[in-house]
Each structure stands twice: as structure tokens, then as C-alpha cells.
Design a protein around this motif. Structure first.
Motif, PDB file in Angstrom:
ATOM      1  N   THR A  78      15.871  -2.806   0.303  1.00  0.00           N
ATOM      2  CA  THR A  78      14.748  -2.222   0.524  1.00  0.00           C
ATOM      3  C   THR A  78      14.442  -0.816   0.947  1.00  0.00           C
ATOM      4  O   THR A  78      13.593  -0.222   0.548  1.00  0.00           O
ATOM      5  N   ALA A 121       5.798   2.565  -2.167  1.00  0.00           N
ATOM      6  CA  ALA A 121       7.294   2.439  -2.184  1.00  0.00           C
ATOM      7  C   ALA A 121       7.537   0.922  -1.384  1.00  0.00           C
ATOM      8  O   ALA A 121       8.166   0.337  -1.806  1.00  0.00           O
ATOM      9  N   ALA A 122       6.511   0.582  -0.673  1.00  0.00           N
ATOM     10  CA  ALA A 122       6.743  -0.749  -0.096  1.00  0.00           C
ATOM     11  C   ALA A 122       6.453  -1.925  -0.989  1.00  0.00           C
ATOM     12  O   ALA A 122       7.113  -2.795  -1.068  1.00  0.00           O
ATOM     13  N   THR A 168       2.250  -1.602   5.505  1.00  0.00           N
ATOM     14  CA  THR A 168       3.231  -0.418   5.694  1.00  0.00           C
ATOM     15  C   THR A 168       2.248   0.613   5.715  1.00  0.00           C
ATOM     16  O   THR A 168       2.346   1.658   6.442  1.00  0.00           O
ATOM     17  N   ALA A 175       2.952  -3.462   1.252  1.00  0.00           N
ATOM     18  CA  ALA A 175       2.370  -2.497   1.110  1.00  0.00           C
ATOM     19  C   ALA A 175       0.998  -2.015   2.017  1.00  0.00           C
ATOM     20  O   ALA A 175       1.036  -0.972   2.357  1.00  0.00           O
ATOM     21  N   ALA A 227      13.080   1.897  -1.436  1.00  0.00           N
ATOM     22  CA  ALA A 227      11.575   2.451  -0.830  1.00  0.00           C
ATOM     23  C   ALA A 227      11.600   3.913  -0.663  1.00  0.00           C
ATOM     24  O   ALA A 227      10.905   4.711  -0.983  1.00  0.00           O
ATOM     25  N   ALA A 239      10.715  -0.631   4.053  1.00  0.00           N
ATOM     26  CA  ALA A 239      10.163   0.679   3.798  1.00  0.00           C
ATOM     27  C   ALA A 239       9.357   1.089   4.890  1.00  0.00           C
ATOM     28  O   ALA A 239       9.467   2.639   5.175  1.00  0.00           O
ATOM     29  N   SER A 281       9.556  -2.112  -3.208  1.00  0.00           N
ATOM     30  CA  SER A 281      10.896  -2.577  -2.461  1.00  0.00           C
ATOM     31  C   SER A 281      11.145  -4.210  -2.241  1.00  0.00           C
ATOM     32  O   SER A 281      12.193  -4.677  -2.586  1.00  0.00           O
TER      33      SER A 281
END
Length: 348
Positions: A117, A146-147, A194, A191, A121, A72, A150
């Protein structure tokens, strides 16, 4: 979630290798459109940064740790095609030099940790961008979600591959439940990392974040019953205001990666990661094989002959960042160079 040799049988490993090779080939073509004068210098840095952060296992439950997968993060920073290539470079360096992730399982790892991923993501990230506020906060929030999603998606993909080609007879339902349970927790860490990284780059050079392009929409005014674009004004959160060479960001990123891999990694959790823990608990590691590169002087992220564990691990981390940076930069500049003649020919 580095899959070792022996977890997946030879035919399925070979099939995953074909899928991974095809994904890399397609990504090389797609990356030529993403690797402009700003992205190309940073793509190798993103690969090196992912390598460094993957050394930082964090605790997620009793006796279990997790680490960044990075799909991601890479996709949002430099684009999905380039993102797949970033993770492929990282996994190749880890497998060949550090005996992390089986060589026969390289295709499985690229497919699960890279392709799945990135696809999951980035698709979710783009969807969230359509509904969230067109601000830096909206981009960061989309990156977080998104992270997070994923990682369990990657765990589910591994379970599917194991259901088809696993080398031990284990109830797949139990494997799936265990994998999703622990990787949802790991996804929270993914998450946070990221979102913090994307937010940091947005704060200093938002124009370098691929996923933030087109962030602000022009203000509309109604004039004589018709909507027209308002005159440009200084935005509260300018996205394209920063310009010029990304040199400072590149230097800062390299220094950060070296510090993380060379110093901070010594304090990472020593507990097995999510896949290792599930494999041991459920018995899917019964036929695991020794790594073909187990005799490498950098195996297990240590330098052979260096007695101090702190120094050995730090040196290995610094070497890994340097090698990954060099390999990634070389690959992306080569792809960038191939882009230019094609673009020139298209204009003739």
C-alpha cells in the motif's frame, strides 16, 4: 484485510516474513532522513490514529464491510519509510494483543497491508503531484486517488501470495475477481478517509504534511527577455507559513483517536470485512487456524471480565491507542536519536 493463520502455508509465510523484515530494516534506515523535529513527534500519533480508524468498519455491500488500511495516509503524512513502520507497528499490536491477523501470517500482513500500500500509493501520489495544481486541493486530490488505488493493489498482492502458497485448492481467477471487486469499493472509503484527514492537517498545519513539502513554486517574471523569480508575496494558500511546535496537532490527534476507538467504534459495522467475506464465499478459509493469542485478555477488541459490550470494546480501543502510541513513539524517537550522530559525523 488481516490474513489469519492457516490461509498461507508455512514456507510462503516464512518467505513473506523475510520480505517484511527486510522492508522494516530498510525503512528504519530511510526513516532517519524523514524523522526531523516536526515529523518525529507525529509518527507515533499517525500509527495510533491508523489503529483507531481501523476499528471503524464501514459497510460497502450487502453483508460486507471494509476498514482503512492506512498505508497511503501514513506515507503522505510522515513519509514512505516512516509510513511502512507505522503500519508494521499497528499490525504487530493488533496481532499480539488483539488476536487480529495471524502471528504466522504477520509477514504476509506487513507485506500486503504495509509495504504494497505504501509503495503503490506514494509512487502514484508523487506522480500525480507532478501534473495536478500545486495547491492544497491538488495534494488532497492526489491523496484520494493514491489511497483508492492502493487497496485493490493490496488485494491483488494477497491473491498473488495465495496463488503461490494457499492452503486450499481454489481457482485463483475467481479469488482475484472477488477480491478486486469488493476492495475497489473499500478503496473508495479508504480514499475518502485519507483525503479528509490529509485535508484537515493541511488546513491547520500544512508544513507537517510530508507529501505537501515544496507545494508552491516561485512565481516567474520575464525581465529583459529572461525569466527570474518574482519577489515573495503572500500566497493564497501558504504551505510553510505555519511554524512552531506541533503540540496542538498532537494533542488534537490523540484526542480524536481516543474518541474514535473508545466511542465511535461501538457503532462500526459488524459484517465481515472484504477478505473474510471472500474467504467464506470461495472456501479459502477451509484450513484457517485458531489464533495463538486467542486467549489474550484483549482478544477480539474486548476486555476480558467486562460484561458491558460497549464498555469492553471502548476500553480495548483506548488501550490499543495508548499502546500503539507508546510503541510507535518509542520506535521513532529511537530512530531519530540514531540519525543525529550519523548526520554529525557526515559534517565533520
Amino acid at each position: 484485510m488481516h490474513v489469519p493463520d492457516g490461509f498461507i502455508n508455512a514456507p510462503v509465510s516464512a518467505a513473506a516474513g523475510v520480505v517484511a523484515a527486510a522492508a522494516v530494516a530498510v525503512s528504519l534506515r530511510g526513516a532517519r532522513k524523514e524523522l526531523d523535529e516536526k515529523v518525529a513527534p507525529l509518527a507515533g500519533l499517525v500509527a495510533a490514529f491508523v489503529f483507531a480508524v481501523q476499528m471503524l468498519n464501514f459497510p460497502v455491500a450487502a453483508g460486507t464491510s471494509g476498514h482503512l488500511l492506512g498505508g497511503a495516509l501514513a506515507a503522505i503524512l510522515v513519509g514512505p519509510w516512516t509510513g511502512v513502520l507505522c503500519i508494521a507497528v499497528v499490525l504487530l499490536m493488533q496481532g499480539v494483543l488483539f488476536a487480529d491477523g495471524g502471528l504466522t501470517a504477520l509477514g504476509v500482513n506487513i507485506t500486503v497491508m504495509g509495504v504494497v500500500t505504501v509503495v503503490v500509493a506514494y509512487a502514484l501520489f508523487r506522480g500525480l503531484r507532478l501534473v495536478l495544481p500545486r495547491t492544497r486541493g491538488g495534494v488532497t486530490a492526489a491523496a484520494f486517488v493514491a489511497a483508492l488505488v492502493s487497496v485493490p493493489a493490496s488485494a491483488a498482492a494477497f491473491t498473488l501470495i495465495y496463488a503461490v502458497g494457499g492452503t486450499t485448492d481454489v481457482p485463483i481467477g475467481k479469488v482475484l475477481t472477488a477480491m478486486l471487486g469488493v476492495h475497489v469499493l473499500i478503496g473508495i472509503g479508504e480514499a475518502v478517509i485519507t483525503a479528509l484527514t490529509v485535508g484537515a492537517v493541511l488546513a491547520v498545519r500544512p508544513d507537517l504534511v510530508h507529501g505537501a513539502r515544496g507545494l508552491t513554486a516561485p512565481l516567474k517574471l520575464r525581465v529583459d527577455g529572461e525569466l527570474v523569480d518574482a519577489a515573495p508575496a503572500e500566497a493564497e494558500e501558504p504551505v510553510a507559513a505555519a511554524s512552531g511546535s506541533p503540540r496542538k496537532v498532537w494533542i488534537g490527534g490523540v484526542v480524536t483517536a481516543l474518541v474514535l476507538a473508545g466511542v465511535v467504534s461501538f457503532y462500526a459495522s459488524a459484517s465481515p470485512d472484504g477478505l473474510e467475506k471472500v474467504a467464506a464465499d470461495k472456501g479459502i478459509d477451509a484450513k484457517a487456524e485458531d489464533h495463538a493469542a486467542a486467549g489474550s485478555p484483549l482478544a477480539d477488541y474486548g476486555v476480558e471480565g467486562v460484561e458491558s459490550a460497549r464498555l469492553s470494546g471502548g476500553l480495548a480501543g483506548v488501550i490499543g491507542v495508548g499502546v500503539t502510541l507508546a510503541a510507535g513513539t518509542g520506535l521513532f524517537w529511537a530512530a531519530r536519536r540514531r540519525r543525529q550522530p550519523a548526520d554529525t559525523g557526515a559534517r565533520v
